[in-house]
Design a protein around this motif. Structure first.
Motif, mmCIF file in Angstrom:
data_model
loop_
_atom_site.group_PDB
_atom_site.id
_atom_site.type_symbol
_atom_site.label_atom_id
_atom_site.label_comp_id
_atom_site.label_asym_id
_atom_site.label_seq_id
_atom_site.Cartn_x
_atom_site.Cartn_y
_atom_site.Cartn_z
ATOM 1 N N GLY A 82 -5.668 12.686 -5.674
ATOM 2 C CA GLY A 82 -5.592 13.593 -4.547
ATOM 3 C C GLY A 82 -6.819 13.599 -3.664
ATOM 4 N N TYR A 83 -7.854 12.852 -4.041
ATOM 5 C CA TYR A 83 -9.099 12.829 -3.277
ATOM 6 C C TYR A 83 -8.945 12.111 -1.941
ATOM 7 C CZ TYR A 83 -13.998 11.942 -2.144
ATOM 8 O OH TYR A 83 -15.214 11.890 -1.507
ATOM 9 N N TYR A 84 -8.249 10.980 -1.951
ATOM 10 C CA TYR A 84 -8.100 10.160 -0.749
ATOM 11 C C TYR A 84 -6.769 10.448 -0.046
ATOM 12 C CZ TYR A 84 -11.887 7.208 -2.600
ATOM 13 O OH TYR A 84 -13.080 6.731 -3.071
ATOM 14 N N HIS A 85 -6.797 10.365 1.299
ATOM 15 C CA HIS A 85 -5.590 10.487 2.117
ATOM 16 C C HIS A 85 -5.579 9.349 3.140
ATOM 17 C CE1 HIS A 85 -5.965 14.482 0.392
ATOM 18 N NE2 HIS A 85 -4.659 14.546 0.521
ATOM 19 N N GLU A 86 -4.385 8.890 3.489
ATOM 20 C CA GLU A 86 -4.294 7.753 4.405
ATOM 21 C C GLU A 86 -3.614 8.125 5.714
ATOM 22 O OE1 GLU A 86 -1.121 4.658 3.903
ATOM 23 O OE2 GLU A 86 -1.174 5.420 1.851
ATOM 24 N N TYR A 87 -4.016 7.409 6.757
ATOM 25 C CA TYR A 87 -3.501 7.631 8.106
ATOM 26 C C TYR A 87 -3.287 6.282 8.781
ATOM 27 C CZ TYR A 87 -5.270 12.270 7.108
ATOM 28 O OH TYR A 87 -5.506 13.489 6.515
ATOM 29 N N THR A 88 -2.239 6.186 9.563
ATOM 30 C CA THR A 88 -1.885 4.954 10.264
ATOM 31 C C THR A 88 -2.807 4.732 11.457
ATOM 32 O OG1 THR A 88 0.412 5.336 9.663
ATOM 33 C CG2 THR A 88 -0.008 3.739 11.431
ATOM 34 N N VAL A 89 -3.262 3.499 11.594
ATOM 35 C CA VAL A 89 -3.919 3.050 12.822
ATOM 36 C C VAL A 89 -2.883 2.180 13.515
ATOM 37 C CG1 VAL A 89 -5.798 1.707 13.832
ATOM 38 C CG2 VAL A 89 -6.228 3.135 11.803
ATOM 39 N N ILE A 90 -2.393 2.656 14.635
ATOM 40 C CA ILE A 90 -1.306 1.968 15.326
ATOM 41 C C ILE A 90 -1.727 0.540 15.697
ATOM 42 C CG2 ILE A 90 0.087 1.960 17.441
ATOM 43 C CD1 ILE A 90 0.105 5.031 17.237
ATOM 44 N N THR A 91 -0.806 -0.388 15.454
ATOM 45 C CA THR A 91 -1.007 -1.783 15.813
ATOM 46 C C THR A 91 -0.123 -2.077 17.019
ATOM 47 O OG1 THR A 91 -1.409 -2.362 13.497
ATOM 48 C CG2 THR A 91 -0.844 -4.167 14.999
ATOM 49 N N PRO A 92 -0.716 -2.295 18.203
ATOM 50 C CA PRO A 92 0.091 -2.552 19.399
ATOM 51 C C PRO A 92 1.043 -3.736 19.182
ATOM 52 C CG PRO A 92 -2.198 -2.232 20.005
ATOM 53 C CD PRO A 92 -2.153 -2.315 18.507
ATOM 54 N N GLY A 93 2.286 -3.548 19.597
ATOM 55 C CA GLY A 93 3.274 -4.607 19.501
ATOM 56 C C GLY A 93 3.981 -4.696 18.161
ATOM 57 N N SER A 94 3.513 -3.949 17.150
ATOM 58 C CA SER A 94 4.149 -4.007 15.843
ATOM 59 C C SER A 94 5.347 -3.059 15.801
ATOM 60 C CB SER A 94 3.155 -3.623 14.744
ATOM 61 O OG SER A 94 3.804 -3.584 13.491
#
Length: 128
Positions: A82-94
């Protein structure tokens, strides 16, 4: 802005110094060797956007953003569940979420960037 912790590096240095002074041994963990660093200014613009959203608490573009990151690859330093959380970094065109993510650590407020879907991580350095 979140600033990366300095205690992690200080703790590692203390362990090495202690081992040298006391005649012990130091073993490097795979996680420590696999995490590099990246200057905030060298991140893609979309990573800046994601870090801004994290700082503001959203709203995030994907339902998966903010979920607990399990660290199954064991690339990041070991921490409690539960320590780490993830977030999307948008990839243009994907057409999908792509491979880029920001993974945050709660207690020390560190931010890690991965462009290769968790194979490698760089600790974001806000001071350069």
């Amino acid at each position: 802005m979140r600033f990366p912790p300095r205690i992690t590096r200080a703790g590692a240095a203390a362990a090495v110094l202690s081992a040298l002074l006391l005649g012990g041994t130091v073993t490097a963990t795979p996680a420590a060797a696999a995490v590099g660093s990246v200057c905030y200014g060298d991140l893609p613009a979309q990573a800046h956007d994601t870090l801004g959203l994290i700082e503001r608490g959203g709203p995030f573009p994907y339902a998966q953003d903010g979920v607990v990151f399990q660290n199954r690859e064991r690339v990041l330093p070991g921490r409690p569940a539960g320590y780490y959380h993830e977030y999307t970094v948008i990839t243009p065109g994907s057409p999908t979420r792509g491979a880029r993510r920001i993974v945050t650590g709660d207690e020390d407020q560190e931010d890690y960037y991965t462009s290769d879907h968790y194979a490698t991580f760089d600790l974001v350095d806000f001071g350069c």
